[in-house]
Design a protein around this motif. Structure first.
Motif, PDB file in Angstrom:
ATOM      1  N   PHE A  75     -48.331 -56.717  -6.757  1.00 36.32           N
ATOM      2  CA  PHE A  75     -49.311 -57.375  -7.619  1.00 36.32           C
ATOM      3  C   PHE A  75     -48.647 -58.138  -8.759  1.00 36.32           C
ATOM      4  O   PHE A  75     -49.167 -59.160  -9.212  1.00 36.32           O
ATOM      5  CB  PHE A  75     -50.329 -56.354  -8.133  1.00 36.32           C
ATOM      6  N   GLU A  76     -47.500 -57.670  -9.210  1.00 35.35           N
ATOM      7  CA  GLU A  76     -46.766 -58.417 -10.231  1.00 35.35           C
ATOM      8  C   GLU A  76     -46.379 -59.796  -9.699  1.00 35.35           C
ATOM      9  O   GLU A  76     -46.566 -60.818 -10.374  1.00 35.35           O
ATOM     10  CB  GLU A  76     -45.512 -57.634 -10.634  1.00 35.35           C
ATOM     11  N   SER A  77     -45.857 -59.830  -8.469  1.00 40.82           N
ATOM     12  CA  SER A  77     -45.448 -61.107  -7.882  1.00 40.82           C
ATOM     13  C   SER A  77     -46.640 -62.029  -7.658  1.00 40.82           C
ATOM     14  O   SER A  77     -46.559 -63.240  -7.919  1.00 40.82           O
ATOM     15  CB  SER A  77     -44.713 -60.862  -6.555  1.00 40.82           C
ATOM     16  N   ALA A  78     -47.740 -61.454  -7.164  1.00 41.06           N
ATOM     17  CA  ALA A  78     -48.924 -62.268  -6.881  1.00 41.06           C
ATOM     18  C   ALA A  78     -49.527 -62.836  -8.168  1.00 41.06           C
ATOM     19  O   ALA A  78     -49.890 -64.019  -8.237  1.00 41.06           O
ATOM     20  CB  ALA A  78     -49.956 -61.436  -6.123  1.00 41.06           C
ATOM     21  N   LEU A  79     -49.639 -62.012  -9.194  1.00 42.44           N
ATOM     22  CA  LEU A  79     -50.180 -62.491 -10.468  1.00 42.44           C
ATOM     23  C   LEU A  79     -49.283 -63.557 -11.082  1.00 42.44           C
ATOM     24  O   LEU A  79     -49.762 -64.586 -11.585  1.00 42.44           O
ATOM     25  CB  LEU A  79     -50.350 -61.315 -11.439  1.00 42.44           C
ATOM     26  N   GLU A  80     -47.988 -63.314 -11.022  1.00 45.38           N
ATOM     27  CA  GLU A  80     -47.037 -64.296 -11.562  1.00 45.38           C
ATOM     28  C   GLU A  80     -47.204 -65.643 -10.864  1.00 45.38           C
ATOM     29  O   GLU A  80     -47.222 -66.702 -11.517  1.00 45.38           O
ATOM     30  CB  GLU A  80     -45.611 -63.778 -11.374  1.00 45.38           C
ATOM     31  N   ALA A  81     -47.347 -65.625  -9.547  1.00 45.63           N
ATOM     32  CA  ALA A  81     -47.525 -66.871  -8.803  1.00 45.63           C
ATOM     33  C   ALA A  81     -48.832 -67.563  -9.191  1.00 45.63           C
ATOM     34  O   ALA A  81     -48.885 -68.793  -9.328  1.00 45.63           O
ATOM     35  CB  ALA A  81     -47.496 -66.589  -7.298  1.00 45.63           C
ATOM     36  N   GLY A  82     -49.894 -66.766  -9.358  1.00 44.31           N
ATOM     37  CA  GLY A  82     -51.168 -67.347  -9.765  1.00 44.31           C
ATOM     38  C   GLY A  82     -51.090 -67.994 -11.128  1.00 44.31           C
ATOM     39  O   GLY A  82     -51.595 -69.110 -11.342  1.00 44.31           O
ATOM     40  N   PHE A  83     -50.462 -67.316 -12.072  1.00 44.90           N
ATOM     41  CA  PHE A  83     -50.305 -67.895 -13.409  1.00 44.90           C
ATOM     42  C   PHE A  83     -49.463 -69.167 -13.350  1.00 44.90           C
ATOM     43  O   PHE A  83     -49.766 -70.165 -14.010  1.00 44.90           O
ATOM     44  CB  PHE A  83     -49.662 -66.885 -14.356  1.00 44.90           C
ATOM     45  N   ALA A  84     -48.381 -69.135 -12.546  1.00 43.36           N
ATOM     46  CA  ALA A  84     -47.520 -70.315 -12.433  1.00 43.36           C
ATOM     47  C   ALA A  84     -48.302 -71.502 -11.896  1.00 43.36           C
ATOM     48  O   ALA A  84     -48.145 -72.638 -12.373  1.00 43.36           O
ATOM     49  CB  ALA A  84     -46.330 -70.005 -11.529  1.00 43.36           C
ATOM     50  N   ALA A  85     -49.165 -71.260 -10.910  1.00 43.28           N
ATOM     51  CA  ALA A  85     -49.965 -72.336 -10.326  1.00 43.28           C
ATOM     52  C   ALA A  85     -50.929 -72.937 -11.341  1.00 43.28           C
ATOM     53  O   ALA A  85     -51.316 -74.106 -11.228  1.00 43.28           O
ATOM     54  CB  ALA A  85     -50.735 -71.818  -9.119  1.00 43.28           C
ATOM     55  N   ALA A  86     -51.322 -72.139 -12.340  1.00 45.26           N
ATOM     56  CA  ALA A  86     -52.204 -72.635 -13.405  1.00 45.26           C
ATOM     57  C   ALA A  86     -51.425 -73.227 -14.569  1.00 45.26           C
ATOM     58  O   ALA A  86     -52.027 -73.660 -15.563  1.00 45.26           O
ATOM     59  CB  ALA A  86     -53.092 -71.492 -13.908  1.00 45.26           C
ATOM     60  N   GLY A  87     -50.091 -73.225 -14.482  1.00 46.43           N
ATOM     61  CA  GLY A  87     -49.271 -73.783 -15.549  1.00 46.43           C
ATOM     62  C   GLY A  87     -48.977 -72.832 -16.681  1.00 46.43           C
ATOM     63  O   GLY A  87     -48.630 -73.251 -17.789  1.00 46.43           O
ATOM     64  N   VAL A  88     -49.087 -71.519 -16.410  1.00 43.22           N
ATOM     65  CA  VAL A  88     -48.910 -70.507 -17.455  1.00 43.22           C
ATOM     66  C   VAL A  88     -47.569 -69.798 -17.279  1.00 43.22           C
ATOM     67  O   VAL A  88     -47.202 -69.398 -16.163  1.00 43.22           O
ATOM     68  CB  VAL A  88     -50.063 -69.472 -17.403  1.00 43.22           C
ATOM     69  N   GLU A  89     -46.839 -69.634 -18.368  1.00 38.87           N
ATOM     70  CA  GLU A  89     -45.568 -68.898 -18.354  1.00 38.87           C
ATOM     71  C   GLU A  89     -45.830 -67.393 -18.323  1.00 38.87           C
ATOM     72  O   GLU A  89     -46.772 -66.914 -18.976  1.00 38.87           O
ATOM     73  CB  GLU A  89     -44.762 -69.229 -19.613  1.00 38.87           C
ATOM     74  N   SER A  90     -44.987 -66.632 -17.610  1.00 37.04           N
ATOM     75  CA  SER A  90     -45.126 -65.176 -17.532  1.00 37.04           C
ATOM     76  C   SER A  90     -43.863 -64.501 -18.037  1.00 37.04           C
ATOM     77  O   SER A  90     -42.755 -64.841 -17.615  1.00 37.04           O
ATOM     78  CB  SER A  90     -45.381 -64.732 -16.084  1.00 37.04           C
ATOM     79  N   ASP A  91     -44.045 -63.546 -18.952  1.00 37.85           N
ATOM     80  CA  ASP A  91     -42.953 -62.677 -19.396  1.00 37.85           C
ATOM     81  C   ASP A  91     -43.162 -61.314 -18.748  1.00 37.85           C
ATOM     82  O   ASP A  91     -44.191 -60.672 -18.971  1.00 37.85           O
ATOM     83  CB  ASP A  91     -42.950 -62.532 -20.921  1.00 37.85           C
ATOM     84  N   LEU A  92     -42.213 -60.873 -17.945  1.00 37.78           N
ATOM     85  CA  LEU A  92     -42.346 -59.634 -17.185  1.00 37.78           C
ATOM     86  C   LEU A  92     -41.717 -58.485 -17.964  1.00 37.78           C
ATOM     87  O   LEU A  92     -40.531 -58.536 -18.319  1.00 37.78           O
ATOM     88  CB  LEU A  92     -41.689 -59.783 -15.809  1.00 37.78           C
ATOM     89  N   LEU A  93     -42.512 -57.462 -18.218  1.00 42.15           N
ATOM     90  CA  LEU A  93     -42.076 -56.339 -19.056  1.00 42.15           C
ATOM     91  C   LEU A  93     -41.569 -55.159 -18.246  1.00 42.15           C
ATOM     92  O   LEU A  93     -40.930 -54.269 -18.809  1.00 42.15           O
ATOM     93  CB  LEU A  93     -43.234 -55.877 -19.943  1.00 42.15           C
ATOM     94  N   GLY A  94     -41.897 -55.095 -16.955  1.00 39.48           N
ATOM     95  CA  GLY A  94     -41.554 -53.916 -16.157  1.00 39.48           C
ATOM     96  C   GLY A  94     -42.456 -52.754 -16.501  1.00 39.48           C
ATOM     97  O   GLY A  94     -43.508 -52.912 -17.142  1.00 39.48           O
TER      98      GLY A  94
END
Length: 446
Positions: free
Chosen positions: A58-77
């Motif tokens: 789900f981390e990978s899927a959400l990150e991809a969705g945000f990227a497609a919307a032009g949003v940067e993601s900071d991954l905290l683990g």
């Protein structure tokens, strides 16, 4: 209240691989949330998770969705839910995202959001995200795609924040057992208490992706009780999978629940003049809490079950302290959301300051016997609650109690259950009444 298709009282949640917790839905959810949050240059979200194996998916899927919307993601683990809330505010992100199903088993997972202020998103914003899920997904231009990076010092930042909420100099000389439920706090939980000087016996700190909440944590406290007694510890602390809950065990191995924790903190705040507004509990809060707070001159207001409703009532009435029996305790004078580690530190502040044990501190509140029975349902829980047979049985029990107790029937906001609660002075009468009502609900559901 507007009916919502996906968002419940605490985000979106379900069994992994089944609607809504599928990879394609998570992708679309990230995109929809990104669009609602604004998208474009400078929009940034933090993504944290607990220790479930499905968290990687789900981390990978959400990150991809945000990227497609032009949003940067900071991954905290892996990081406690309240840690994500704190860092969202501290790092000035537009939103925080937590991948967790809290106290549920590993086969469930969920997604919940925090706003830029570290508080949960409003119903209106969640409604906007739901509406956007019905819009065909489109990707921004390649040069506008969001990027992702990992924040390596997230845990350390959160540890320092938690330590800053402790009101005394140190925990030197205290021996604590800390059960982290093989969840999000498995590293940061013991570290907070150790860095404050306590000797810590750590349980539930070997996550394998499947053992979160399994026989440990705030939903399974037998191991913690035994270890407190065997190790000679002053008390035990039980967190849940995402560490927004805290229950405790006193030096004798007796459980101290969320109502008792709320009383201990409230009594200290009253004594020191630091309690603003009313204390907020829920429909499930024990009558003993209400009576004990009344003796302190602190009124108790009851919200619907769910920490978001406790939060709403606190803000509406200018309060700073509220919580649930299950261990969600909110101290708005310390943080923006329920935080299991911060809650434990507030109780420890009282014990160190007053030089007393946990059992002694909790003794001022006498709990009424309370029986809670969860009845699984396969259809609409609300329909079962409205059934004439259930209404008649409830009226019968309330007449029998004649004001000496309370009855509460409600649909769970997170699981397919009807919760049957009876609270009364006599334990045998309480048990009989609860079983009678639960059997009636089972018959209707059958």
């Amino acid at each position: 209240m507007v009916s919502r298709k996906y968002f419940g009282t605490d985000g979106v949640r379900g069994r992994v691989g089944q609607s809504p917790m599928t990879p394609d839905f998570a992708l679309k959810l990230g995109w929809a949330a990104g669009r609602v949050l604004g998208g474009g240059s400078g929009t940034r979200v933090l993504i944290g998770k607990d220790t479930r194996r499905s968290g990687y998916l789900f981390e990978s899927a959400l990150e991809a969705g945000f990227a497609a919307a032009g949003v940067e993601s900071d991954l905290l683990g892996p990081l406690p839910t309240p840690g994500v809330a704190y860092l969202t505010r501290a790092l000035r992100a537009q939103a925080g995202v937590v991948i967790s199903a809290s106290h549920n088993p590993h086969h469930d997972n969920g997604v919940k959001f925090f706003g830029a202020d570290g508080g949960k998103l409003s119903d209106a914003v969640e409604q906007e995200i739901e509406a956007m899920l019905d819009v065909p997904m489109a990707c921004v231009a390649p040069e506008d795609l969001g990027r992702a990076k990992r924040i390596d010092d997230a845990a350390g930042r959160y540890i320092e924040f938690c330590k800053g909420t402790f009101g005394e100099r140190s925990l030197n000389g205290m021996r604590l057992v800390v059960d982290c439920a093989n969840g999000a706090a498995y590293r940061v939980g013991p570290a907070v208490f150790e860095e404050l000087g306590a000797s810590v016996v750590a349980l539930g700190v070997q996550p394998d992706g499947l053992n979160i909440n399994l026989g440990c944590g705030s939903t399974h406290m037998d191991l913690l009780r035994a270890r407190v007694r065997d190790s000679g510890a002053q008390l035990g602390i039980a967190l849940d999978g995402d560490a927004d809950r805290c229950l405790m065990v006193d030096e004798h191995g007796n459980e101290v629940d969320g109502d008792q924790i709320l009383y201990i903190i409230a009594r200290s705040r009253v004594a020191n003049g630091g309690l603003a507004g009313p204390v907020v509990g829920t429909q499930m809060s024990n009558l003993g809490l209400e009576h004990a707070l009344g003796r302190l001159g602190a009124p108790l207001l009851r919200a619907k079950v769910g920490d978001r409703y406790v939060m709403e009532m606190l803000k509406a009435h200018g309060g700073v302290l509220g919580g649930e029996t299950s261990g969600h305790t909110i101290c708005l004078d310390k943080t923006t959301t329920g935080d299991g580690i911060v809650t434990a530190l507030q109780v420890l502040t009282v014990l160190v300051r007053e030089g007393r044990g946990l059992a002694d501190a909790a003794a001022g509140m006498n709990k009424y016997p309370q029986v809670l029975i969860n009845v699984p349902v396969s259809g609409a829980a609300d329909q079962a609650l409205k059934a004439p047979a259930v209404a008649a049985a409830r009226a019968e029990v309330e007449a029998q109690l004649r004001g000496r107790g309370r009855v509460l029937l409600r649909a769970s906001g997170t699981e397919p259950l009807i919760r049957v609660m009876v609270e009364a002075e006599d334990p045998d009468e309480t048990r009989r009444a609860a079983e009678y009502l639960a059997n009636c609900v089972r018959e209707v559901c059958r």
